[in-house]
Design an enzyme around this catalytic site. Sequence first.
Site, short mmCIF file in Angstrom:
data_model
loop_
_atom_site.label_atom_id
_atom_site.label_comp_id
_atom_site.label_asym_id
_atom_site.label_seq_id
_atom_site.Cartn_x
_atom_site.Cartn_y
_atom_site.Cartn_z
N SER A 10 -8.76 4.61 -5.28
CA SER A 10 -7.73 3.71 -5.79
C SER A 10 -7.18 2.79 -4.71
CB SER A 10 -6.60 4.56 -6.38
OG SER A 10 -6.08 5.42 -5.37
N CYS A 60 0.83 -1.21 0.00
CA CYS A 60 0.00 0.00 0.00
C CYS A 60 0.86 1.25 0.00
CB CYS A 60 -0.91 -0.01 1.23
SG CYS A 60 -1.72 1.57 1.53
N GLN A 78 -8.72 13.60 -0.05
CA GLN A 78 -7.87 14.48 -0.83
C GLN A 78 -8.23 15.93 -0.59
OE1 GLN A 78 -6.98 13.66 -4.96
NE2 GLN A 78 -8.05 11.70 -4.86
N HIS A 96 -8.35 7.45 3.49
CA HIS A 96 -7.72 8.69 3.05
C HIS A 96 -8.71 9.55 2.29
CE1 HIS A 96 -7.67 6.38 -0.69
NE2 HIS A 96 -7.47 7.51 -1.34
N HIS A 129 -7.04 2.04 1.94
CA HIS A 129 -6.46 2.73 3.10
C HIS A 129 -7.26 4.03 3.34
CE1 HIS A 129 -2.80 3.25 5.69
NE2 HIS A 129 -3.47 4.37 5.87
N ASN A 154 -13.15 10.07 -1.56
CA ASN A 154 -13.76 9.04 -2.39
C ASN A 154 -13.63 7.74 -1.64
OD1 ASN A 154 -14.48 10.40 -4.73
ND2 ASN A 154 -12.39 10.30 -5.52
N CYS A 175 0.36 3.30 3.51
CA CYS A 175 0.73 2.78 4.82
C CYS A 175 2.05 3.40 5.30
CB CYS A 175 0.87 1.26 4.76
SG CYS A 175 -0.70 0.38 4.97
N HIS A 229 -4.36 0.40 7.86
CA HIS A 229 -4.81 0.14 6.50
C HIS A 229 -6.26 -0.36 6.44
CE1 HIS A 229 -4.14 -0.89 2.24
NE2 HIS A 229 -4.82 -1.99 2.47
#
Length: 348
Positions: free
Chosen positions: A161, A48, A168, A166, A164, A153, A51, A113
């Site tokens: 994508s 990943c 933006q 996250h 994990h 997203n 990570c 993760h």
Amino acid sequence: MYAETPHRRYNPLTDEWILVSPHRTQRPWQGQTENLPPDDMPQYDPTCYLCPGNSRAGGVKNPDYATTFVFENDFAALLPELSGEDAPANTSLLLRSEPERGICRVICFSPRHDLTLAMMAVPDVRRVVDLWAEQTLELAENDWLHYVQIFENRGAMMGSSNPHPHGQLWANETVPEAPRKEDTAQRRYFAEHGRTLLADVAAEEIKRQERVVWQDEHWLIVVPFWAIWPYETLLISKRPVQLLHQLSDDERDSLAQALSTLTIRYDNLFRTRFPYSMGIHQAPVNTPDVEHWHLHLHFYPPLLRSATVRKFMVGYELLATPQRDITAEMAAATLRELPDVRFGRCGR
Ligand code: H2U
Ligand code: ZN
């Protein structure tokens, strides 16, 4: 509210109409079903790129972060510096273009993760809220930036994508289209009424209750009257603040609680890692006269009737007007009743 009659509803935030067709909820589905995301994930994945301690594209190594972590997107859609060399070939009234500068960052919510916002402890979600606020403040120091769009997203179905946890952040020189529409509508409403549009929406929803999903002293979650996604929600701060960093300590705790509660209920709805696109809409930065702005968050989840059957925004929606089957009131009633403890063994 019409429970069976096809009707139109007005979205005062964007000055657009949507179509509601409640009588269509019984129609059979023989179309595409989605694959379920894997449920068993390792706490650390050596492959990943988010990570702690792992390498990203270009060979940069992530620090051994213990809470949250922000970095400049290695494949940024916007760049802070322009070369200035490639002027557009077509310049006319009808073929317009302009250069656009910006800064794009990736925000890891947790070193783990396998977690999602729904599985994180509320104090850890609060750290994410603080980070969003800090980032907004920090980016606003660039006087050429005018908008900080924070979003997440969640899930492969929404194009994420990587599982994990996250989100933006894209900060632009110009105000992007969705907040620009909201800016215009909120400005007009504030000029006419002397109160923010969303303060009045919140008051009306609290009075009527039928679309309220959750609330506390500081934040309100509703399925907006004009929602287009089946389980779309709107989070409104009860105090009309313009920007994230203006939230008080208590208001930040409350937002973290709201995010936790909502994402847990979403996961419980179809007993899955519920996919969505989430975005924070705040006032433009480095811009005078933004008192008409009212901080809020949108959740746009694609799922319609199970973990594998999604709504498609195609055909009529794409070419004419967005349309929904289950009403906002039906969706709110469902979300209101769901338990606040996440299903399965991943519960806190
Ligand atoms: P999404 O899962 O929402 O696509 O976000 C992941 C972002 O991470 C994506 O914008 C960036 C992609 O450009 N990224 C890096 O910055 N470095 C990498 O090594 C891989 C992905
Ligand atoms: Zn990871």
